[in-house]
Design a protein around this motif. Structure first.
Motif, short mmCIF file in Angstrom:
data_model
loop_
_atom_site.label_atom_id
_atom_site.label_comp_id
_atom_site.label_asym_id
_atom_site.label_seq_id
_atom_site.Cartn_x
_atom_site.Cartn_y
_atom_site.Cartn_z
N HIS A 11 0.76 -1.14 0.05
CA HIS A 11 0.06 0.03 0.00
C HIS A 11 0.83 1.23 0.13
N VAL A 12 0.61 2.22 -0.99
CA VAL A 12 1.26 3.37 -0.96
C VAL A 12 0.36 4.54 -0.85
N PRO A 13 0.71 5.43 0.26
CA PRO A 13 -0.01 6.76 0.54
C PRO A 13 0.50 7.82 -0.51
N LEU A 14 -0.62 8.33 -1.17
CA LEU A 14 -0.33 9.68 -2.05
C LEU A 14 -1.39 10.77 -1.61
N PRO A 15 -0.73 11.97 -1.90
CA PRO A 15 -1.60 13.12 -1.54
C PRO A 15 -2.67 13.05 -2.72
N SER A 16 -3.94 13.71 -2.29
CA SER A 16 -5.25 13.47 -3.00
C SER A 16 -4.78 14.67 -4.03
N HIS A 17 -4.13 15.73 -3.86
CA HIS A 17 -3.95 16.56 -5.09
C HIS A 17 -2.38 17.18 -4.91
N PRO A 18 -1.49 16.52 -5.54
CA PRO A 18 -0.17 16.59 -5.16
C PRO A 18 0.39 18.01 -5.87
N ASP A 19 -0.40 18.51 -6.72
CA ASP A 19 0.05 19.69 -7.19
C ASP A 19 -0.39 21.13 -6.40
N GLU A 20 -1.27 20.80 -5.42
CA GLU A 20 -1.60 21.68 -4.59
C GLU A 20 -0.81 21.89 -3.23
N LYS A 21 -0.31 23.25 -2.87
CA LYS A 21 0.27 23.22 -1.56
C LYS A 21 -0.59 23.20 -0.47
N SER A 22 -1.12 21.96 -0.04
CA SER A 22 -2.03 21.99 1.02
C SER A 22 -1.48 20.69 2.00
N GLN A 28 -4.53 9.47 -0.23
CA GLN A 28 -5.29 8.23 -0.80
C GLN A 28 -4.25 7.20 -0.86
N ILE A 29 -4.96 5.98 -0.52
CA ILE A 29 -4.05 4.83 -0.37
C ILE A 29 -4.58 4.02 -1.60
N PHE A 30 -3.30 3.44 -2.30
CA PHE A 30 -3.39 2.68 -3.63
C PHE A 30 -2.50 1.28 -3.18
N VAL A 31 -3.02 0.45 -3.78
CA VAL A 31 -2.38 -0.94 -3.64
C VAL A 31 -1.38 -1.02 -4.97
N VAL A 32 -0.12 -1.24 -4.93
CA VAL A 32 0.66 -1.16 -5.97
C VAL A 32 1.42 -2.58 -6.09
N PRO A 33 1.99 -2.85 -7.40
CA PRO A 33 2.84 -4.08 -7.22
C PRO A 33 4.18 -3.76 -6.97
N ILE A 34 4.97 -4.72 -6.52
CA ILE A 34 6.34 -4.70 -6.17
C ILE A 34 7.24 -5.44 -7.07
N HIS A 35 7.81 -4.86 -7.91
CA HIS A 35 8.83 -5.67 -9.00
C HIS A 35 9.90 -5.82 -8.54
N ILE A 36 10.54 -7.38 -8.69
CA ILE A 36 12.00 -7.49 -8.56
C ILE A 36 12.62 -7.34 -9.86
N VAL A 37 13.68 -6.42 -10.19
CA VAL A 37 14.14 -6.22 -11.27
C VAL A 37 15.78 -7.01 -11.67
N PHE A 191 6.70 5.20 1.55
CA PHE A 191 6.13 6.44 2.06
C PHE A 191 6.64 7.61 1.82
N LEU A 192 7.90 7.49 0.87
CA LEU A 192 8.76 8.60 0.70
C LEU A 192 8.15 9.79 -0.29
N LEU A 193 7.17 9.21 -1.24
CA LEU A 193 6.60 10.12 -2.33
C LEU A 193 5.75 11.23 -1.30
N TYR A 194 4.95 10.24 -0.62
CA TYR A 194 3.96 11.12 0.36
C TYR A 194 4.58 12.15 1.23
N ILE A 195 5.79 11.90 1.86
CA ILE A 195 6.51 12.70 2.69
C ILE A 195 6.98 13.72 1.93
N TYR A 196 7.35 13.48 0.61
CA TYR A 196 8.19 14.41 -0.39
C TYR A 196 7.04 15.49 -0.49
N HIS A 197 5.84 15.13 -0.83
CA HIS A 197 4.67 16.10 -1.04
C HIS A 197 4.39 16.94 0.16
N LYS A 198 4.33 16.34 1.22
CA LYS A 198 4.15 17.04 2.54
C LYS A 198 5.06 18.18 2.68
#
Length: 321
Positions: A11-22, A28-37, A191-198
């Protein structure tokens, strides 16, 4: 190479509106795959061939055995909004790592650029909000996650992996990757992308520029060369809108001091007491090369006046020795 569905998800949390300074927007919680490369073709094309016309933000971390300039890189974790990629440096080898670009300088000769260091961003936000800069202004990743301003969650599983690493430092070298290894590696970046946007929502124009500038200086610290960084991208200039009545924010510099062989321990002092005293006397960041960089160098970052003060104190300590 054909794409194979991943058996792992997270599960990856992302801001609802990443382009807004809020900074108070609920995630929003998204289910995403984990790929081993294990081959570069398994990575997104926009990552392998980035365009200056399209910005992409990626969460980045790495794991390894004695992860330092002489250690072994085992996994690089890349967090995208729609997937997490665990780049297997052991199975994929040097060719795969060089295709990824962001890696360890001393092992692969790759320089870091356009890095948003969450630790630097945290310190700048603290300063911006009126808290005094301290000599020990550091927050761990677990602490950052727990801070309700950025994520507000506990990461108890991290201690489980730390215990395993203390018991067996080669933990990340074993193959195939176990479910615990996959989960732990993904947890360090999901969690890094969510922390980045915050954090971006909190920083003002002045501290955003300092984040870019200071981050560029930090990247140079552990990639010392003999040409004074002539082959590196230029440091970001002061934006015109930050120049008021001909006065611009004070630029910071990086100073590199050579330490005589065998004397680094004396400069650091018992339990870091000496270097801590110097840090408390100067409003500058002082970094020790140690195992992660050149072992005989000290790096100082800050305003010119404070850097020169730190240099004088360190040189005085070396003369005393």
């Amino acid at each position: 190479m054909a794409s194979v569905p991943s058996p792992y998800q997270t599960h990856v949390p992302l801001p609802s509106h990443p382009d807004e300074k809020s900074p108070i927007a609920e995630p929003q919680i998204f289910v995403v795959p984990i790929h081993i490369v294990t081959h570069a073709s398994q990575l997104p094309a926009e990552f392998l061939e980035p365009s200056s016309e399209r910005q992409i933000v990626i969460g980045f971390d790495c794991e390894g055995a004695d992860l330092c300039r002489h250690g072994a890189l085992c996994i690089m974790q890349l967090a995208f909004p729609d997937a997490i990629y665990l780049v297997d440096a052991i199975q994929g080898g040097e060719m795969l790592i060089k295709a990824c670009k962001p890696a360890l300088y001393f092992q692969f000769g790759i320089k870091l650029n356009n890095v948003v260091d969450t630790q630097i961003a945290y310190s700048l936000i603290e300063e911006q909000e009126g808290r005094a800069r301290s000599s020990d202004d550091y927050i761990s990743f677990v602490g950052l996650l727990a801070d309700p301003r950025y994520c507000g969650i506990s990461y108890l599983e991290k201690e489980e992996v730390r215990v395993l690493l203390r018991q067996d430092p080669k933990f990340w070298t074993y193959r195939p990757l176990s479910e615990l290894m996959v989960r732990a590696a993904a947890d360090d970046v999901r969690f890094l992308l969510y922390i980045y946007h915050k954090m971006m929502a909190k920083l003002n124009e002045r501290t955003l520029w300092y984040l870019q500038f200071r981050g560029a200086l930090y990247c140079r610290c552990y990639c010392v060369n003999d040409n004074n960084y002539a082959d590196w991208p230029s440091l970001p200039p002061v934006p015109d809108n930050l120049i008021v009545e001909g006065k611009a924010p004070e630029e910071e510099i990086l100073s590199v001091l050579d330490v005589p062989p065998g004397k680094m321990g004396c400069i650091i002092g018992r339990r870091g007491a000496t270097i801590l005293l110097i840090k408390e006397s100067c409003n500058a960041e002082i970094l020790i090369g140690g195992s992660r960089g050149p072992p005989d160098k000290v790096f100082i970052i800050g305003a010119v006046k404070e850097v020169r003060k730190a240099e004088a104190m360190l040189r005085g300590r070396m003369l005393d020795l």
